[in-house]
Design a protein around this motif. Structure first.
Motif, PDB file in Angstrom:
ATOM      1  N   PHE A  32      -8.814   9.337   9.355  1.00 37.90           N
ATOM      2  CA  PHE A  32      -9.535   8.323   8.583  1.00 37.90           C
ATOM      3  C   PHE A  32      -9.623   8.703   7.106  1.00 37.90           C
ATOM      4  N   ALA A  33      -9.770   9.992   6.800  1.00 41.59           N
ATOM      5  CA  ALA A  33      -9.797  10.433   5.399  1.00 41.59           C
ATOM      6  C   ALA A  33      -8.443  10.147   4.739  1.00 41.59           C
ATOM      7  N   GLU A  38      -4.927   6.599   1.212  1.00 44.91           N
ATOM      8  CA  GLU A  38      -3.741   5.756   1.054  1.00 44.91           C
ATOM      9  C   GLU A  38      -4.087   4.304   0.736  1.00 44.91           C
ATOM     10  N   ARG A  39      -5.280   3.862   1.065  1.00 45.30           N
ATOM     11  CA  ARG A  39      -5.797   2.522   0.767  1.00 45.30           C
ATOM     12  C   ARG A  39      -4.866   1.392   1.229  1.00 45.30           C
ATOM     13  N   PRO A  40      -4.529   1.348   2.522  1.00 49.22           N
ATOM     14  CA  PRO A  40      -3.669   0.259   3.013  1.00 49.22           C
ATOM     15  C   PRO A  40      -4.437  -1.066   3.021  1.00 49.22           C
ATOM     16  N   ASN A  41      -3.705  -2.186   3.037  1.00 50.38           N
ATOM     17  CA  ASN A  41      -4.394  -3.477   3.061  1.00 50.38           C
ATOM     18  C   ASN A  41      -4.545  -4.026   4.481  1.00 50.38           C
ATOM     19  N   VAL A  42      -3.972  -3.337   5.487  1.00 59.33           N
ATOM     20  CA  VAL A  42      -4.140  -3.715   6.885  1.00 59.33           C
ATOM     21  C   VAL A  42      -4.363  -2.439   7.693  1.00 59.33           C
ATOM     22  N   TYR A  67     -14.560  -1.941   3.900  1.00 56.59           N
ATOM     23  CA  TYR A  67     -13.108  -2.102   3.780  1.00 56.59           C
ATOM     24  C   TYR A  67     -12.795  -3.551   3.407  1.00 56.59           C
ATOM     25  N   GLU A  68     -11.955  -3.733   2.406  1.00 52.59           N
ATOM     26  CA  GLU A  68     -11.652  -5.075   1.902  1.00 52.59           C
ATOM     27  C   GLU A  68     -10.385  -5.684   2.489  1.00 52.59           C
ATOM     28  N   GLY A  69      -9.631  -4.909   3.234  1.00 51.62           N
ATOM     29  CA  GLY A  69      -8.384  -5.428   3.799  1.00 51.62           C
ATOM     30  C   GLY A  69      -8.611  -6.075   5.153  1.00 51.62           C
ATOM     31  N   THR A  70      -7.503  -6.299   5.845  1.00 51.98           N
ATOM     32  CA  THR A  70      -7.539  -6.889   7.183  1.00 51.98           C
ATOM     33  C   THR A  70      -7.693  -5.779   8.207  1.00 51.98           C
ATOM     34  N   LEU A  71      -8.591  -5.988   9.144  1.00 55.01           N
ATOM     35  CA  LEU A  71      -8.867  -4.999  10.182  1.00 55.01           C
ATOM     36  C   LEU A  71      -8.619  -5.640  11.540  1.00 55.01           C
ATOM     37  N   LEU A  72      -7.713  -5.058  12.314  1.00 53.62           N
ATOM     38  CA  LEU A  72      -7.425  -5.508  13.666  1.00 53.62           C
ATOM     39  C   LEU A  72      -7.705  -4.318  14.569  1.00 53.62           C
TER      40      LEU A  72
END
Length: 140
Positions: A32-33, A38-42, A67-72
């Motif tokens: 997770f760190a 890496e700051r991915p968007n998904v 988190y501002e990206g998409t989380l699945l």
């Protein structure tokens, strides 16, 4: 680097541990760190709370809320799902059911708490019992 490790609950001598000596939960926190760096968007997460203690789960949940990206994610952790889900995709024998809303919204529309193992097992037993007499009656 120490700041990032601190955000995933490593402190003091923990930051110098060799990766090979980490527990499952510690190794997950390192992952997770790295993801945070890496700051991915998904993000696609499969049972992310499985090897984590309560403190780590709370930290993960708080981080994912920001988190501002998409989380699945797939999870059987009812509290985790309730805290994060804004849309439920239910996988059934007939296919997928897309249900916008929170887990509470899903429960209200579905009527069953699929994460409550005892309730699921009890329902399956009742369904099997109700099917058996019909099967026997058909044979006579």
């Amino acid at each position: 680097m120490r700041g990032r490790l601190g955000r995933v609950l490593f402190s003091g001598g923990d930051v110098t541990k060799r990766v090979a000596t980490l527990s499952g939960g510690e190794a997950a926190r390192v992952v997770f760190a790295r993801i945070m760096a890496e700051r991915p968007n998904v993000l696609v997460l499969d049972e992310p709370t499985n090897h984590l203690d309560m403190e780590s789960i709370e930290a993960l949940t708080a981080g994912l809320k920001e988190y501002e990206g998409t989380l699945l994610f797939v999870s059987h952790d009812r509290a985790f799902v309730s805290a994060l889900a804004t849309r439920i995709i239910e996988v059934t024998e007939e296919g997928f059911r897309d249900r916008p809303g929170t887990y509470a919204d899903y429960l209200a529309s579905a009527g069953d708490d699929h994460l409550d193992v005892d309730a699921v097992v009890l329902k399956a037993k009742k369904e099997r019992r109700s099917e058996r007499p019909r099967d026997l009656a058909d044979r006579v």
